[in-house]
Design a protein around this motif. Structure first.
Motif, PDB file in Angstrom:
ATOM      1  N   GLU A  54      34.515  66.971  39.814  1.00 23.05           N
ATOM      2  CA  GLU A  54      33.819  67.394  38.595  1.00 23.05           C
ATOM      3  C   GLU A  54      34.877  67.708  37.540  1.00 23.05           C
ATOM      4  O   GLU A  54      35.979  68.121  37.874  1.00 23.05           O
ATOM      5  CB  GLU A  54      33.021  68.657  38.948  1.00 23.05           C
ATOM      6  N   HIS A  84      42.541  59.456  35.425  1.00 21.90           N
ATOM      7  CA  HIS A  84      41.980  60.355  36.435  1.00 21.90           C
ATOM      8  C   HIS A  84      40.545  59.959  36.703  1.00 21.90           C
ATOM      9  O   HIS A  84      39.762  59.781  35.788  1.00 21.90           O
ATOM     10  CB  HIS A  84      42.033  61.806  35.952  1.00 21.90           C
ATOM     11  N   LEU A 119      49.097  68.790  35.388  1.00 23.30           N
ATOM     12  CA  LEU A 119      47.726  68.297  35.570  1.00 23.30           C
ATOM     13  C   LEU A 119      47.036  69.093  36.691  1.00 23.30           C
ATOM     14  O   LEU A 119      45.894  69.536  36.552  1.00 23.30           O
ATOM     15  CB  LEU A 119      47.779  66.804  35.904  1.00 23.30           C
ATOM     16  N   PHE A 125      39.616  70.097  36.434  1.00 17.10           N
ATOM     17  CA  PHE A 125      38.938  69.250  37.422  1.00 17.10           C
ATOM     18  C   PHE A 125      38.725  70.114  38.654  1.00 17.10           C
ATOM     19  O   PHE A 125      39.551  70.990  38.962  1.00 17.10           O
ATOM     20  CB  PHE A 125      39.829  68.074  37.849  1.00 17.10           C
ATOM     21  N   TRP A 137      33.850  73.643  48.116  1.00 18.53           N
ATOM     22  CA  TRP A 137      34.784  73.464  47.014  1.00 18.53           C
ATOM     23  C   TRP A 137      36.187  73.670  47.548  1.00 18.53           C
ATOM     24  O   TRP A 137      36.447  74.623  48.278  1.00 18.53           O
ATOM     25  CB  TRP A 137      34.486  74.468  45.898  1.00 18.53           C
TER      26      TRP A 137
ATOM     27  N   ALA B   7      31.757  73.977  38.578  1.00 15.70           N
ATOM     28  CA  ALA B   7      32.016  74.076  40.025  1.00 15.70           C
ATOM     29  C   ALA B   7      31.141  75.159  40.666  1.00 15.70           C
ATOM     30  O   ALA B   7      29.946  75.199  40.393  1.00 15.70           O
ATOM     31  CB  ALA B   7      33.504  74.270  40.276  1.00 15.70           C
ATOM     32  N   PRO B  79      39.684  78.375  39.705  1.00 15.46           N
ATOM     33  CA  PRO B  79      40.997  77.725  39.562  1.00 15.46           C
ATOM     34  C   PRO B  79      40.850  76.209  39.772  1.00 15.46           C
ATOM     35  O   PRO B  79      40.026  75.771  40.570  1.00 15.46           O
ATOM     36  CB  PRO B  79      41.825  78.356  40.672  1.00 15.46           C
ATOM     37  N   MET B  80      41.646  75.451  39.036  1.00 14.49           N
ATOM     38  CA  MET B  80      41.463  74.004  39.007  1.00 14.49           C
ATOM     39  C   MET B  80      42.102  73.308  40.198  1.00 14.49           C
ATOM     40  O   MET B  80      43.124  73.730  40.708  1.00 14.49           O
ATOM     41  CB  MET B  80      42.034  73.473  37.694  1.00 14.49           C
ATOM     42  N   THR B  81      41.466  72.216  40.632  1.00 16.78           N
ATOM     43  CA  THR B  81      41.931  71.509  41.828  1.00 16.78           C
ATOM     44  C   THR B  81      41.923  69.997  41.616  1.00 16.78           C
ATOM     45  O   THR B  81      41.523  69.237  42.493  1.00 16.78           O
ATOM     46  CB  THR B  81      41.048  71.879  43.044  1.00 16.78           C
ATOM     47  N   GLY B  82      42.363  69.563  40.432  1.00 15.00           N
ATOM     48  CA  GLY B  82      42.399  68.120  40.178  1.00 15.00           C
ATOM     49  C   GLY B  82      43.643  67.468  40.755  1.00 15.00           C
ATOM     50  O   GLY B  82      44.406  68.091  41.478  1.00 15.00           O
ATOM     51  N   GLY B  83      43.841  66.193  40.412  1.00 14.93           N
ATOM     52  CA  GLY B  83      45.023  65.451  40.820  1.00 14.93           C
ATOM     53  C   GLY B  83      44.979  64.991  42.246  1.00 14.93           C
ATOM     54  O   GLY B  83      44.022  65.212  42.948  1.00 14.93           O
TER      55      GLY B  83
END
Lengths: 152, 83
Positions: A54, A84, A119, A125, A137, B7, B79-83
């Motif tokens: 997301e 991405h 990033l 994200f 999550w 989220a 907290p972000m968890t991209g990449g």
């Protein structure tokens, strides 16, 4: 294939095409570094069938672009490209692609790491796993936050 | 003011966004989290641990002490968890 240097997409990322596009826009580069972040088949030792990504539309592009611009100020880059993916992503598929091009390898390697480090901790994200014992999550990794220290 | 959630905050509140009238006494992001927390059971659950919640004003990261005056969109997320 879009010519934009920062892109968020629901479609599978074709890393060969993205690599070629980055190289084509890099002019007389002597080094092209590419990184692909790939969906694993497990999360914390538990098998998963997919990740669901997301994002915060607008802010995600803005955060990545800001750090690509910062990388360009720090290193003499000839090209930078970040793609991405969001939505459902299966094991083996690419989540994120980063390419950096420069005259020499050191700067291209460093810039690619810099962009990925920022990033991971500042682009909005979020990952949720599918198919494990529970859908969950993914929790942020402290290691990713600490990775920023070397760029300060 | 428009507030957007992502989220597990979105899931716990069962809403992606809402328009709320915020009392004048609520001045910072931290105040806003405390105020939202008092709005019902699902908010209590979502904002149970404000320390882990990140915020953005008009799509820019901010700290809990940031003033909300003049904001048109405030976002709350884990907290972000991209990449």
């Amino acid at each position: 294939m879009s010519g934009e240097t920062v892109r968020i997409t629901l479609e599978p990322i074709e890393t060969d095409k993205e690599s070629k596009a980055a190289a084509a826009s890099a002019g007389n580069a002597g080094a092209l570094v590419t990184f692909s972040g790939i969906c694993r088949a497990d999360e914390k030792g538990e098998e998963i069938s997919a990740l669901f990504l997301e994002h915060y539309p607008g802010m995600a592009e803005q955060e990545i672009s800001a750090h690509v611009e910062e990388a360009k100020r720090r290193w003499p880059l000839l090209a930078a490209r970040v793609v991405h993916r969001v939505g459902r992503i299966e094991p083996g598929e690419t989540i994120v692609f980063v390419a950096t091009a420069s005259a020499h390898r050191e700067t291209a390697f460093q810039a690619a790491e810099f962009i990925m480090d920022y990033l991971k901790s500042s682009a909005p994200f979020w990952k949720r796993t599918e198919g494990g014992k529970r859908e969950a999550w993914v929790e942020a990794n402290e290691k990713d936050e600490r990775a920023l220290d070397r760029w300060k | 003011m428009k507030i957007v959630y992502f989220a597990w905050l979105r899931e716990r509140l069962n809403k992606t966004e809402e328009d709320v009238e915020i009392p004048a006494s609520v001045q910072t992001i931290g105040d806003l989290m405390q105020w939202l927390k008092s709005r019902g059971e699902e908010y209590e659950y979502a904002f149970d641990n404000p320390k882990v919640i990140r915020a953005a004003i008009d799509k820019t990261h901010v700290q809990p002490g940031a003033k909300i005056a003049g904001a048109s969109e405030i976002a709350f997320f884990p907290p972000m968890t991209g990449g």
